[in-house]
Scaffold this active site. Structure first.
Site, PDB file in Angstrom:
ATOM      1  N   ASN A  85       0.848  -1.198   0.000  1.00  0.00           N
ATOM      2  CA  ASN A  85       0.000   0.000   0.000  1.00  0.00           C
ATOM      3  C   ASN A  85       0.886   1.251   0.000  1.00  0.00           C
ATOM      4  O   ASN A  85       2.109   1.147   0.004  1.00  0.00           O
ATOM      5  CB  ASN A  85      -0.953  -0.020   1.202  1.00  0.00           C
TER       6      ASN A  85
ATOM      7  N   LYS B 223       8.772 -17.223 -10.676  1.00  0.00           N
ATOM      8  CA  LYS B 223       8.037 -16.069 -11.216  1.00  0.00           C
ATOM      9  C   LYS B 223       6.837 -16.563 -12.035  1.00  0.00           C
ATOM     10  O   LYS B 223       6.995 -17.441 -12.894  1.00  0.00           O
ATOM     11  CB  LYS B 223       8.993 -15.257 -12.099  1.00  0.00           C
TER      12      LYS B 223
ATOM     13  N   PHE C 264      -3.846   3.059  15.265  1.00  0.00           N
ATOM     14  CA  PHE C 264      -4.208   4.101  14.313  1.00  0.00           C
ATOM     15  C   PHE C 264      -5.409   3.625  13.514  1.00  0.00           C
ATOM     16  O   PHE C 264      -5.560   2.427  13.266  1.00  0.00           O
ATOM     17  CB  PHE C 264      -3.046   4.399  13.346  1.00  0.00           C
TER      18      PHE C 264
ATOM     19  N   LYS D 150     -12.929   0.190  16.511  1.00  0.00           N
ATOM     20  CA  LYS D 150     -11.613  -0.484  16.558  1.00  0.00           C
ATOM     21  C   LYS D 150     -11.014  -0.436  17.959  1.00  0.00           C
ATOM     22  O   LYS D 150     -10.391  -1.394  18.410  1.00  0.00           O
ATOM     23  CB  LYS D 150     -10.635   0.167  15.574  1.00  0.00           C
TER      24      LYS D 150
ATOM     25  N   LYS E 129     -10.457  -4.143  19.276  1.00  0.00           N
ATOM     26  CA  LYS E 129      -9.065  -4.597  19.391  1.00  0.00           C
ATOM     27  C   LYS E 129      -8.547  -4.446  20.813  1.00  0.00           C
ATOM     28  O   LYS E 129      -7.366  -4.682  21.068  1.00  0.00           O
ATOM     29  CB  LYS E 129      -8.169  -3.814  18.417  1.00  0.00           C
TER      30      LYS E 129
HETATM   31  O1  C5P Z   1      -8.194  -2.785  11.217  1.00  0.00           O
HETATM   32  P1  C5P Z   1      -7.346  -1.654  10.755  1.00  0.00           P
HETATM   33  O2  C5P Z   1      -6.269  -2.115   9.803  1.00  0.00           O
HETATM   34  O3  C5P Z   1      -8.055  -0.479  10.211  1.00  0.00           O
HETATM   35  O4  C5P Z   1      -6.671  -1.160  12.107  1.00  0.00           O
HETATM   36  C1  C5P Z   1      -5.632  -0.253  12.121  1.00  0.00           C
HETATM   37  C2  C5P Z   1      -4.755  -0.486  13.309  1.00  0.00           C
HETATM   38  O5  C5P Z   1      -4.484  -1.868  13.480  1.00  0.00           O
HETATM   39  C3  C5P Z   1      -3.413   0.145  13.138  1.00  0.00           C
HETATM   40  O6  C5P Z   1      -2.954   0.508  14.428  1.00  0.00           O
HETATM   41  C4  C5P Z   1      -2.576  -0.958  12.523  1.00  0.00           C
HETATM   42  O7  C5P Z   1      -1.193  -0.778  12.756  1.00  0.00           O
HETATM   43  C5  C5P Z   1      -3.106  -2.175  13.233  1.00  0.00           C
HETATM   44  N1  C5P Z   1      -3.113  -3.424  12.465  1.00  0.00           N
HETATM   45  C6  C5P Z   1      -2.289  -4.466  12.855  1.00  0.00           C
HETATM   46  N2  C5P Z   1      -2.306  -5.646  12.181  1.00  0.00           N
HETATM   47  C7  C5P Z   1      -3.122  -5.836  11.119  1.00  0.00           C
HETATM   48  C8  C5P Z   1      -3.957  -4.787  10.691  1.00  0.00           C
HETATM   49  C9  C5P Z   1      -3.912  -3.591  11.389  1.00  0.00           C
HETATM   50  O8  C5P Z   1      -1.542  -4.292  13.831  1.00  0.00           O
HETATM   51  N3  C5P Z   1      -3.111  -6.983  10.473  1.00  0.00           N
END
Ligand code: C5P
Length: 405
Positions: free
Chosen positions: A210, A289, A326, A340, A344
């Site tokens: 990304n 590849k 974040f 979130k 989380k």
């Molecule tokens: O779920 P989302 O990706 O929007 O959440 C964002 C937060 O979760 C950020 O703090 C990101 O660093 C963390 N994150 C993570 N592992 C993932 C996806 C997101 O630690 N696989």
């Protein structure tokens, strides 16, 4: 003023012409209350005598690894433990190279291997030697290991050349030491920060990733270090220079990031998940590849979910740090961010609206609102550095509140 009162500074002098300035440097450090123990390389003694350095520091100079008398008074391991700060000034290209290689072929380099104190390096050499790719790579390695690089300055050199490579002046080095020891808001705290994107391999030459630049995470690491914290940065692939004084560990995929984070996170008080971790990765990585095939207009890649790093950290039973996430959202920022925070099990979330393309991903500015379980704080639009300062200040206040609860 005794701005360095009681601070123990191990001054490592190597063999460069700027060594003659070390007598002045030692005097000025001592005047401010520092205890200075001088360690000299063999070459340093060609430029300034141990007798001079002993007279200005008030302590016998250490210069030999294998001297029984010196080992009997303060042995090299004891000396390494004694220091609050190791300052290498002047640090020649040779000393920088030996430090980068992890050599221990004299007392000074052995001390560098044995000390847990922060190490500050004041490079001093001819401008061409400084620009040499070998020196630059060695300095990058040392920076990545968390060493502080102070200088060099630019100007006229002893050899007649003009350019970068002059050791910082003694008073500039004194100012850096003072700044380093200033009481700071995050002194004594340690922070682990993830930053940047992750790359999820499709085959040996392709990946899914990304647009995260890593700038917000790097700004947090930089500012946290300046606020006195011990900082470890776990970084996905970015085009940024590791911040001074920050241990930077490079990873590519989300799995790798998870492994490095979990191996380190319980030794930290605070975890900030700033990385834009890929939510999904290819189910299988092709060993060779993948070839373009005639007649195949569509190609499908089956993706599977990546582990959620921050949720894994927040679930820890033992050694769980204060956990900050974040949320980059393009709509309903507040409700998604609060969702979130709860789902989380985070202590705080930094929500930013990335629908405005002038801020957020890849930009130097950002607009953030902080949410925690019973409060919020809009920080508005500002530079990532300024926001990093506000985020870290709020985290510090929350930690203090939690401590009195
Ligand atoms: O779920 P989302 O990706 O929007 O959440 C964002 C937060 O979760 C950020 O703090 C990101 O660093 C963390 N994150 C993570 N592992 C993932 C996806 C997101 O630690 N696989």
């Amino acid at each position: 003023m005794q701005t360095l009162s009681g601070k123990k500074i191990l001054l490592g002098i190597s063999g460069g012409i700027a060594a003659y300035k070390c007598a002045e440097l030692t005097r000025r450090l001592s005047e401010r209350g520092a205890q200075v123990q001088v360690v000299m390389t063999k070459a340093a003694k060609e430029f300034i005598t141990p007798l001079t350095m002993q007279a200005v520091s008030g302590r016998p100079v250490s210069d030999s690894l294998l001297d029984p008398a010196a080992e009997a008074s303060m042995g090299h391991i004891e000396l390494a433990k004694w220091a609050d700060l190791v300052l290498l000034a002047p640090a020649t290209a040779d000393l920088i190279a030996r430090t980068s290689a992890g050599m221990g072929n004299d007392l000074l380099t052995t001390l560098l291997l044995a000390t847990e104190a922060p190490i500050a390096i004041a490079p001093a050499m001819n401008q061409q030697m400084y620009r040499n790719i070998a020196t630059q790579e060695n300095l990058s390695t040392l920076r990545r290991r968390g060493m502080l690089i102070w200088g060099p300055a630019s100007g006229e050199q002893a050899c007649g050349d003009v350019g970068l490579g002059r050791m910082l002046e003694p008073m500039d080095l004194v100012a850096r030491c003072e700044q380093y020891f200033q009481p700071k808001a995050l002194q004594g705290k340690s922070i682990l920060i993830t930053a940047g994107p992750t790359q999820e391999a499709i085959d040996p030459v392709r990946y899914i990733s990304n647009h995260s630049s890593g700038k917000m995470g790097y700004a947090l690491a930089n500012v946290a270090q300046k606020m006195g914290a011990r900082v470890t940065l776990v970084s996905g692939p970015v085009a940024l220079t590791p911040p001074q004084g920050v241990e930077t560990l490079s990873v590519k995929s989300a799995e790798e990031m998870l492994d490095v984070v979990m191996a380190n996170v319980t030794q930290h008080d605070i975890f900030i998940g700033c990385a834009a971790v890929a939510d999904y990765k290819p189910a299988n990585i092709a060993e060779q590849k993948i070839k373009k095939m005639a007649g195949h207009e569509v190609m499908n890649i089956t993706m599977v979910k990546n582990p959620d790093i921050i949720a894994t950290v927040a679930k820890l039973d033992e050694g769980r740090p204060f956990t900050v996430g974040f949320a980059a959202e393009t709509q309903d920022v507040e409700s998604y961010a609060k969702g979130k925070l709860a789902n989380k099990n985070l202590d705080m979330i930094c929500a930013n609206d990335v629908s405005d393309t002038t801020i957020g991903f890849n930009s130097n500015d950002n607009a953030i609102t902080l949410y925690w379980p019973d409060g919020s704080l809009p920080l508005g639009t500002a530079s990532k550095s300024a926001l990093a300062h506000e985020i870290l200040s709020e985290i510090q206040q929350q930690l203090e509140k939690n401590a009195v609860k």
